[in-house]
Design an enzyme around this catalytic site. Structure first.
Site, mmCIF file in Angstrom:
data_model
loop_
_atom_site.group_PDB
_atom_site.id
_atom_site.type_symbol
_atom_site.label_atom_id
_atom_site.label_comp_id
_atom_site.label_asym_id
_atom_site.label_seq_id
_atom_site.Cartn_x
_atom_site.Cartn_y
_atom_site.Cartn_z
ATOM 1 N N THR A 70 5.937 -1.441 -6.768
ATOM 2 C CA THR A 70 5.737 -0.084 -7.259
ATOM 3 C C THR A 70 6.977 0.772 -7.021
ATOM 4 O OG1 THR A 70 3.374 -0.242 -6.826
ATOM 5 C CG2 THR A 70 4.287 1.985 -7.011
ATOM 6 N N ASN A 147 0.515 -8.982 -15.816
ATOM 7 C CA ASN A 147 -0.300 -9.274 -14.638
ATOM 8 C C ASN A 147 -1.771 -9.519 -14.954
ATOM 9 O OD1 ASN A 147 0.424 -6.396 -15.082
ATOM 10 N ND2 ASN A 147 -1.238 -6.019 -13.663
ATOM 11 N N GLN A 181 5.118 -10.791 -11.390
ATOM 12 C CA GLN A 181 4.222 -11.934 -11.640
ATOM 13 C C GLN A 181 4.989 -13.198 -12.005
ATOM 14 O OE1 GLN A 181 0.907 -12.052 -11.194
ATOM 15 N NE2 GLN A 181 0.664 -9.878 -10.724
ATOM 16 N N CYS A 323 -5.675 -3.061 -9.761
ATOM 17 C CA CYS A 323 -5.390 -1.632 -9.698
ATOM 18 C C CYS A 323 -6.408 -0.830 -10.482
ATOM 19 C CB CYS A 323 -4.011 -1.364 -10.247
ATOM 20 S SG CYS A 323 -2.835 -2.571 -9.665
HETATM 21 C C1 LIG Z 1 1.649 -6.267 -8.103
HETATM 22 C C2 LIG Z 1 2.518 -5.722 -9.163
HETATM 23 C C3 LIG Z 1 3.215 -4.518 -8.986
HETATM 24 C C4 LIG Z 1 3.041 -3.658 -7.762
HETATM 25 O O1 LIG Z 1 3.641 -4.226 -6.643
HETATM 26 P P1 LIG Z 1 3.320 -3.657 -5.171
HETATM 27 O O2 LIG Z 1 4.193 -4.513 -4.287
HETATM 28 O O3 LIG Z 1 1.867 -3.825 -4.948
HETATM 29 O O4 LIG Z 1 3.749 -2.238 -5.154
HETATM 30 C C5 LIG Z 1 4.023 -4.080 -10.011
HETATM 31 N N1 LIG Z 1 4.137 -4.790 -11.150
HETATM 32 C C6 LIG Z 1 3.488 -5.940 -11.354
HETATM 33 C C7 LIG Z 1 3.657 -6.678 -12.635
HETATM 34 C C8 LIG Z 1 2.645 -6.449 -10.373
HETATM 35 O O5 LIG Z 1 1.982 -7.572 -10.602
#
Ligand SMILES: *Cc1c(COP(=O)(O)O)cnc(C)c1O
Length: 384
Positions: A70, A147, A181, A323
């Site tokens: 994030t 994702n 991912q 999320c």
């Molecule tokens: C999990 C994910 C995020 C967020 O990552 P965090 O480490 O939880 O902040 C952002 N982009 C994608 C594609 C994700 O799968």
């Protein structure tokens, strides 16, 4: 419990945990401190940076450690935009909220954002990106693999189209890709991918949560979005999370192609079996899909309740993404690929991991089938 939610997060590999432990213990000092223990912590952070750089095929000076995917996405997008007062940004409708919401924030302060619609199979075509590039475009952000539905985007081709456009028009459009991912499954050499900025994180690769990386290609300038003590070239100030950084590098070192092949076989078995269920449809193309992703809508079976029944039956999975699963909004990803809100509400995502066995997957398939059947029996409205 059969854990089929690896796209939400993976367990920490025991070797990763072991590598991290000293940095919670003896080597706790601040990596910026000048005495020996500080230098030991600094040297651990810098060795980890070299591991990441080798993994991405770049220089260690191009690696910024962050608090996760994030934050990397936010620094990439907001940090690029802060070089300008206004401008045009291109992204897609099915990005992770970390990208989408950063773009919406920029829209509110006067930037123009094009949200490209993916194909029904779940792809953003390089030609679609090319068609909306303009002389005032400053940034393109397209994820490497989705994702929710696991579809793999043509990042190399998109990057090539942007490079060509920049050359012809003397523009400096920056290309960012969120590869959270993709890490562990796909080509990760940043030069081959033609990206300027790349996001990866620890929590999806058997590393710790709360740590990520932003690759910033040499020559690409980002403005800071948080302010503090100047760590990580002032792009991510704050005391470095030494144990998490060390664990993240260890997790990258443990990546090899073994699990992907096994997972792909189990994925294919699972898709074949679940598509035999009446009213089942695969979400996203079967081709060009991550080896661990199964996302299926079961007609008339509300996703949220299926997840709860499956939990009781011993299967951990999710609807769409982790999320959005707290809200009852239908998945923005499934809506983007053109599905009805009804079908988008009826989706289940199963994401495989290294430790899943074929016995587990057989058991999971039979549990899923019986949960779907019993929900349908209970629901008086389901008739067909
Ligand atoms: C999990 C994910 C995020 C967020 O990552 P965090 O480490 O939880 O902040 C952002 N982009 C994608 C594609 C994700 O799968």
């Amino acid at each position: 419990m059969i854990y089929l939610d690896h796209a939400s997060t993976t367990p920490v590999d025991s070797r990763v945990l072991e590598a991290m432990l000293p940095y919670f213990g003896d080597v706790f000092a601040n990596p910026s401190s000048l005495y020996r223990d500080g230098l030991r912590a600094r040297s651990a952070v810098e060795s980890a940076r070299e591991v990441v750089a080798r993994f991405l095929g770049c220089s260690s000076s191009e690696i910024i450690f962050t608090s996760g995917g994030t934050e990397s996405d936010n620094i990439a997008i907001l940090g690029t935009a802060k070089n300008y007062k206004k401008g045009h940004i291109i992204t897609s409708q099915f990005e992770h909220p970390a990208v989408l919401n950063a773009c919406r924030e920029l829209e509110m302060i006067g930037f123009r954002v094009t949200y490209l619609k993916p194909t029904s199979g779940g792809f953003i075509k390089a030609s679609d990106v090319n068609a909306v590039l303009t002389s005032d475009t400053i940034l393109v952000s397209i994820m490497y693999a989705n994702n929710e539905i696991g579809t793999i985007q043509p990042i190399k081709q998109i990057g090539r189209a942007i490079k060509l456009f920049n050359k012809k028009n003397k523009t400096k459009i920056v290309f960012h890709s969120d590869a959270c991912q993709a890490t562990g499954y796909l080509e990760m050499n940043v030069a081959k991918l033609n990206v300027d900025l790349l996001t990866i994180n620890g929590s999806k690769i058997y590393g710790p949560k709360g740590v990520g990386v932003l690759f910033v290609k040499s020559g690409v300038h980002l403005k800071p979005v948080t302010f503090g003590g100047g760590q990580e070239k002032s792009l991510r100030p704050g005391t470095e999370n030494t144990p998490a950084i060390v664990g993240f590098a260890k997790a990258l070192e443990l990546i090899n192609d073994g699990p992907a092949k096994k997972e792909a076989k189990l994925r294919d078995f699972m898709i074949d079996e679940l598509l035999k269920v009446r009213g089942a449809e695969l979400n996203g193309s079967r081709d060009n899909r991550l080896p661990n992703n199964v996302n299926i809508s079961f007609d008339g079976v509300e996703g949220e309740s299926a997840v709860l029944y499956l939990d009781r039956a011993g299967v951990a999975c999710s609807t769409g993404s982790a999320c959005s699963s707290k809200s009852l909004e239908p998945s923005h990803v499934l809506l983007a690929i053109g599905q009805s809100p009804e079908r988008a509400h009826c989706s289940l995502r199963f994401t495989l991991g290294r430790k899943n066995t074929s016995i587990e997957i057989r058991q999971a398939v039979s549990k899923i089938k019986s949960v779907i059947e019993s929900i349908r029996r209970m629901s008086a409205t389901y008739e067909k």
